[in-house]
Design a protein around this motif. Structure first.
Motif, short mmCIF file in Angstrom:
data_model
loop_
_atom_site.label_atom_id
_atom_site.label_comp_id
_atom_site.label_asym_id
_atom_site.label_seq_id
_atom_site.Cartn_x
_atom_site.Cartn_y
_atom_site.Cartn_z
N VAL A 1 6.59 4.56 -0.38
CA VAL A 1 5.70 3.46 0.02
C VAL A 1 5.97 3.06 1.47
O VAL A 1 5.05 2.73 2.22
CB VAL A 1 5.85 2.27 -0.95
CG1 VAL A 1 5.19 1.02 -0.40
CG2 VAL A 1 5.28 2.64 -2.31
N ARG A 2 7.20 3.10 1.87
CA ARG A 2 7.61 2.72 3.23
C ARG A 2 6.74 3.42 4.27
O ARG A 2 6.30 2.81 5.25
CB ARG A 2 9.08 3.07 3.43
CG ARG A 2 9.54 3.13 4.87
CD ARG A 2 10.72 4.08 5.05
NE ARG A 2 10.51 5.43 4.57
CZ ARG A 2 9.97 6.42 5.28
NH1 ARG A 2 9.57 6.22 6.51
NH2 ARG A 2 9.82 7.62 4.76
N ALA A 3 6.46 4.70 4.06
CA ALA A 3 5.67 5.47 5.02
C ALA A 3 4.22 5.02 5.10
O ALA A 3 3.54 5.29 6.10
CB ALA A 3 5.73 6.96 4.66
N TRP A 4 3.73 4.34 4.07
CA TRP A 4 2.34 3.90 4.04
C TRP A 4 2.15 2.49 4.58
O TRP A 4 1.02 2.00 4.64
CB TRP A 4 1.80 3.98 2.62
CG TRP A 4 1.91 5.35 2.02
CD1 TRP A 4 1.78 6.55 2.68
CD2 TRP A 4 2.17 5.65 0.66
NE1 TRP A 4 1.94 7.59 1.81
CE2 TRP A 4 2.19 7.07 0.54
CE3 TRP A 4 2.39 4.90 -0.48
CZ2 TRP A 4 2.41 7.73 -0.66
CZ3 TRP A 4 2.62 5.55 -1.68
CH2 TRP A 4 2.63 6.95 -1.76
N ALA B 1 0.55 1.29 -6.23
CA ALA B 1 0.40 -0.16 -6.31
C ALA B 1 0.57 -0.64 -7.75
O ALA B 1 1.24 -1.65 -8.00
CB ALA B 1 -0.95 -0.59 -5.75
N MET B 2 0.00 0.12 -8.69
CA MET B 2 0.14 -0.24 -10.11
C MET B 2 1.60 -0.18 -10.54
O MET B 2 2.07 -1.08 -11.25
CB MET B 2 -0.71 0.69 -10.98
CG MET B 2 -2.20 0.46 -10.82
SD MET B 2 -3.20 1.72 -11.64
CE MET B 2 -2.57 1.66 -13.30
N LEU B 3 2.30 0.85 -10.13
CA LEU B 3 3.72 0.98 -10.47
C LEU B 3 4.51 -0.20 -9.91
O LEU B 3 5.33 -0.82 -10.62
CB LEU B 3 4.29 2.30 -9.94
CG LEU B 3 5.81 2.48 -10.07
CD1 LEU B 3 6.21 2.56 -11.54
CD2 LEU B 3 6.26 3.71 -9.30
N VAL C 1 0.10 -4.91 -2.65
CA VAL C 1 -1.13 -5.49 -2.11
C VAL C 1 -1.58 -4.72 -0.87
O VAL C 1 -2.77 -4.42 -0.70
CB VAL C 1 -0.94 -7.00 -1.81
CG1 VAL C 1 -2.09 -7.56 -1.00
CG2 VAL C 1 -0.75 -7.77 -3.11
N ILE C 2 -0.63 -4.39 -0.01
CA ILE C 2 -0.97 -3.70 1.24
C ILE C 2 -1.46 -2.28 1.01
O ILE C 2 -2.39 -1.82 1.67
CB ILE C 2 0.24 -3.73 2.20
CG1 ILE C 2 0.54 -5.17 2.62
CG2 ILE C 2 0.01 -2.85 3.42
CD1 ILE C 2 1.87 -5.36 3.32
#
Length: 169
Positions: free
Chosen positions: A47-50, A125-127, A115-116
């Motif tokens: 997620v950090r990369a996104w 996001a669901m996870l 959220v982002i």
């Protein structure tokens, strides 16, 4: 057939009420919560990369810090319960607020990231939302319940304090 089914349930150790004591459930909770925090670091790394810069770096560092601190506190409490059982209630009590702070912060980080990234990566996001919600429920409902059962308050003293004896009406 019904008698055989009923007797197999009675003889199976998993159905024995005495097999799993409250302390055991509390220990399982500590280990499970620690495992979830550690395992969530891999999805957090992805997620950090996104996330936009510098927020991705801040997110992963804060997630690492809160997961590490929460896991360390839980494993310390677990170790104390196993090795120094007499100290376990006071250690559990003294680390409760810090552990809860780690849980709330970790859940807030996961929710904010969800959220982002929700538009581009809804599956992640669901996870993140599911784990953050479960973390809050575990911290505010499950953990206090297992701790109360595992570390009941000392029984009230049977001796009553002596009051002042009046000499008359």
């Amino acid at each position: 057939a019904e008698r055989r089914r009923a007797s197999s349930h009675r003889s199976h150790p998993a159905y024995s009420a005495g097999r799993f004591r409250p302390r055991w459930w509390w220990e399982v909770h500590q280990l499970a919560a620690s495992a979830v925090d550690v395992l969530m670091l891999y999805p957090a790394w992805l997620v950090r990369a996104w996330l936009p810069r510098p927020w991705g770096t801040l997110f992963i560092l804060m997630a690492l810090a809160t997961a590490s601190a929460g896991t360390s506190l839980r494993l310390h409490a677990w170790f104390t319960a196993r090795v120094f059982p007499g100290d376990a209630p006071s250690q559990q009590e003294s680390t409760r607020a810090r552990t809860r702070w780690c849980d709330v912060t970790f859940a807030a980080l996961l929710t904010a990231a969800a959220v982002i990234i929700a538009g581009a990566h809804p599956e992640f996001a669901m996870l993140l939302v599911a784990v953050s919600t479960a973390t809050i429920v575990a911290s505010f409902v499950i953990e206090p319940a297992t701790a109360r059962a595992a570390f009941p308050p000392p029984a009230a003293s049977s001796s009553r304090p002596l009051g002042r004896i009046s000499s008359g009406p």
